[in-house]
Design a protein around this motif. Structure first.
Motif, PDB file in Angstrom:
ATOM      1  N   TRP A 128       5.529  -0.801  -7.040  1.00 51.69           N
ATOM      2  CA  TRP A 128       5.337   0.516  -7.638  1.00 51.69           C
ATOM      3  C   TRP A 128       6.658   1.240  -7.861  1.00 51.69           C
ATOM      4  O   TRP A 128       7.558   1.162  -7.023  1.00 51.69           O
ATOM      5  CB  TRP A 128       4.471   1.381  -6.723  1.00 51.69           C
ATOM      6  CG  TRP A 128       3.157   0.788  -6.350  1.00 51.69           C
ATOM      7  CD1 TRP A 128       2.915  -0.067  -5.311  1.00 51.69           C
ATOM      8  CD2 TRP A 128       1.903   0.985  -7.011  1.00 51.69           C
ATOM      9  NE1 TRP A 128       1.585  -0.403  -5.277  1.00 51.69           N
ATOM     10  CE2 TRP A 128       0.941   0.237  -6.307  1.00 51.69           C
ATOM     11  CE3 TRP A 128       1.506   1.743  -8.111  1.00 51.69           C
ATOM     12  CZ2 TRP A 128      -0.393   0.209  -6.682  1.00 51.69           C
ATOM     13  CZ3 TRP A 128       0.182   1.720  -8.486  1.00 51.69           C
ATOM     14  CH2 TRP A 128      -0.754   0.959  -7.780  1.00 51.69           C
ATOM     15  N   ALA A 129       6.729   1.947  -8.965  1.00 48.48           N
ATOM     16  CA  ALA A 129       7.788   2.936  -9.170  1.00 48.48           C
ATOM     17  C   ALA A 129       7.192   4.300  -8.831  1.00 48.48           C
ATOM     18  O   ALA A 129       6.186   4.698  -9.414  1.00 48.48           O
ATOM     19  CB  ALA A 129       8.276   2.923 -10.606  1.00 48.48           C
ATOM     20  N   ALA A 166       2.963   7.586  -9.134  1.00 52.29           N
ATOM     21  CA  ALA A 166       3.219   6.154  -8.985  1.00 52.29           C
ATOM     22  C   ALA A 166       2.811   5.417 -10.246  1.00 52.29           C
ATOM     23  O   ALA A 166       1.789   5.726 -10.864  1.00 52.29           O
ATOM     24  CB  ALA A 166       2.456   5.607  -7.785  1.00 52.29           C
ATOM     25  N   ARG A 167       3.606   4.421 -10.607  1.00 52.81           N
ATOM     26  CA  ARG A 167       3.296   3.549 -11.749  1.00 52.81           C
ATOM     27  C   ARG A 167       3.516   2.107 -11.290  1.00 52.81           C
ATOM     28  O   ARG A 167       4.590   1.753 -10.785  1.00 52.81           O
ATOM     29  CB  ARG A 167       4.224   3.888 -12.911  1.00 52.81           C
ATOM     30  CG  ARG A 167       4.044   3.005 -14.144  1.00 52.81           C
ATOM     31  CD  ARG A 167       2.946   3.498 -15.043  1.00 52.81           C
ATOM     32  NE  ARG A 167       2.800   2.637 -16.218  1.00 52.81           N
ATOM     33  CZ  ARG A 167       3.462   2.808 -17.373  1.00 52.81           C
ATOM     34  NH1 ARG A 167       4.328   3.814 -17.505  1.00 52.81           N
ATOM     35  NH2 ARG A 167       3.252   1.998 -18.402  1.00 52.81           N
ATOM     36  N   LYS A 168       2.512   1.284 -11.451  1.00 59.42           N
ATOM     37  CA  LYS A 168       2.629  -0.118 -11.058  1.00 59.42           C
ATOM     38  C   LYS A 168       3.476  -0.854 -12.084  1.00 59.42           C
ATOM     39  O   LYS A 168       3.190  -0.813 -13.285  1.00 59.42           O
ATOM     40  CB  LYS A 168       1.246  -0.753 -10.956  1.00 59.42           C
ATOM     41  CG  LYS A 168       1.231  -2.104 -10.258  1.00 59.42           C
ATOM     42  CD  LYS A 168      -0.206  -2.569 -10.057  1.00 59.42           C
ATOM     43  CE  LYS A 168      -0.279  -3.800  -9.189  1.00 59.42           C
ATOM     44  NZ  LYS A 168      -1.684  -4.235  -8.959  1.00 59.42           N
ATOM     45  N   GLU A 207       0.829  -1.201   0.000  1.00 63.30           N
ATOM     46  CA  GLU A 207       0.000   0.000   0.000  1.00 63.30           C
ATOM     47  C   GLU A 207       0.865   1.253   0.000  1.00 63.30           C
ATOM     48  O   GLU A 207       1.857   1.339   0.718  1.00 63.30           O
ATOM     49  CB  GLU A 207      -0.907   0.013   1.235  1.00 63.30           C
ATOM     50  CG  GLU A 207      -2.000  -1.044   1.213  1.00 63.30           C
ATOM     51  CD  GLU A 207      -2.970  -0.856   2.371  1.00 63.30           C
ATOM     52  OE1 GLU A 207      -3.401   0.295   2.603  1.00 63.30           O
ATOM     53  OE2 GLU A 207      -3.282  -1.856   3.042  1.00 63.30           O
ATOM     54  N   LEU A 208       0.453   2.219  -0.789  1.00 63.88           N
ATOM     55  CA  LEU A 208       1.184   3.483  -0.840  1.00 63.88           C
ATOM     56  C   LEU A 208       0.503   4.510   0.054  1.00 63.88           C
ATOM     57  O   LEU A 208      -0.715   4.708  -0.037  1.00 63.88           O
ATOM     58  CB  LEU A 208       1.221   4.018  -2.276  1.00 63.88           C
ATOM     59  CG  LEU A 208       1.980   3.175  -3.302  1.00 63.88           C
ATOM     60  CD1 LEU A 208       1.873   3.822  -4.677  1.00 63.88           C
ATOM     61  CD2 LEU A 208       3.441   3.012  -2.902  1.00 63.88           C
ATOM     62  N   PRO A 209       1.265   5.169   0.913  1.00 62.02           N
ATOM     63  CA  PRO A 209       0.663   6.250   1.698  1.00 62.02           C
ATOM     64  C   PRO A 209       0.291   7.415   0.795  1.00 62.02           C
ATOM     65  O   PRO A 209       0.872   7.593  -0.283  1.00 62.02           O
ATOM     66  CB  PRO A 209       1.793   6.639   2.673  1.00 62.02           C
ATOM     67  CG  PRO A 209       3.050   6.220   1.991  1.00 62.02           C
ATOM     68  CD  PRO A 209       2.705   5.000   1.186  1.00 62.02           C
ATOM     69  N   ASP A 210      -0.681   8.175   1.215  1.00 59.56           N
ATOM     70  CA  ASP A 210      -1.060   9.361   0.451  1.00 59.56           C
ATOM     71  C   ASP A 210       0.132  10.312   0.360  1.00 59.56           C
ATOM     72  O   ASP A 210       0.783  10.604   1.364  1.00 59.56           O
ATOM     73  CB  ASP A 210      -2.237  10.081   1.110  1.00 59.56           C
ATOM     74  CG  ASP A 210      -3.514   9.259   1.037  1.00 59.56           C
ATOM     75  OD1 ASP A 210      -3.606   8.419   0.127  1.00 59.56           O
ATOM     76  OD2 ASP A 210      -4.389   9.455   1.895  1.00 59.56           O
TER      77      ASP A 210
END
Length: 215
Positions: free
Chosen positions: A184-185, A70-72, A62-65
């Motif tokens: 994610w990048a 971001a690119r998966k 999970e990415l924090p806000d």
């Protein structure tokens, strides 16, 4: 305006993913773009990209806000595992509620803090508080602890696949482990990312797609 990818990229990546998957992908990129150099820093913490001078970071889960783009680039999964010796001594959990009677090995960099997000029998999200005997900020350290019989770990498949195949770790509650573990990048927001950054992200997407996108 620079149009060809060139110059140095400073990249942050998690230790285990960096050694098992990303280093090979980076090698493919450098062969394709010989005018680019890469400084890859392996660290399981979330770096402060701008203040620490990183062009891009690889993050898992999970990415924090944030204001980052971001690119998966790939898709992973998590598994709950323990050693056969631990399960023989402590019993084999049959449901999520049984985890309360076990030593749960905790990954301290989880975006969810001290909780595992698991999947209940009807697909509902379940939170399990984790506070076992051992906490670490690295998945391989948790894998080793689980192998030694210290408890149950929730770790990415790319770390433990060989251990499951060899029998030193056993998967438990397979229907309860989260199946969506995005890789994610992420990079600072900007209207026109530099050519070297665009090229790197596209190369990562292409590379992992060729591998089936799953890690």
């Amino acid at each position: 305006m620079q149009s060809e990818p060139r110059g140095q990229l400073r990249i942050s990546a998690p230790v285990s993913f960096g050694t098992t998957h990303l280093s090979a992908a980076v090698g493919e990129f450098l062969l394709e773009y010989p005018d680019v150099s890469i400084n890859m820093v392996l660290d399981d913490r979330f770096v402060e990209m701008v203040s620490e001078g990183f062009d891009l970071a690889i993050r898992i889960g999970e990415l924090p806000d944030s204001t980052l783009r971001a690119r998966k680039i790939a898709q992973g999964t998590l598994k709950l595992v323990a050693s056969p010796e631990y399960l023989a001594a402590r019993g084999h959990p049959e449901c999520i509620e049984d985890l309360g009677d076990h030593n749960l090995l905790h990954y301290s960099n989880l975006a969810t803090g001290n909780y595992w997000k698991l999947v209940g029998p009807k697909g509902a999200e379940r939170h399990v508080r984790v506070g076992g005997q051992f906490t670490a900020n690295n998945g391989e350290a948790l894998m080793r602890a689980a192998e030694r019989g210290l408890g149950i770990a929730l770790v990415p498949t790319f770390i433990i696949r060989d251990k499951i195949d060899a029998g030193s770790l056993v998967e438990i509650l397979p229907a309860s482990a989260p199946t969506d573990l995005g890789v994610w990048a992420v990079y600072p927001a900007g209207r026109f990312p530099q050519p070297k950054l665009r090229a790197f992200v596209e190369c990562m997407v292409k590379y992992f797609k060729a591998q089936g996108s799953a890690v």
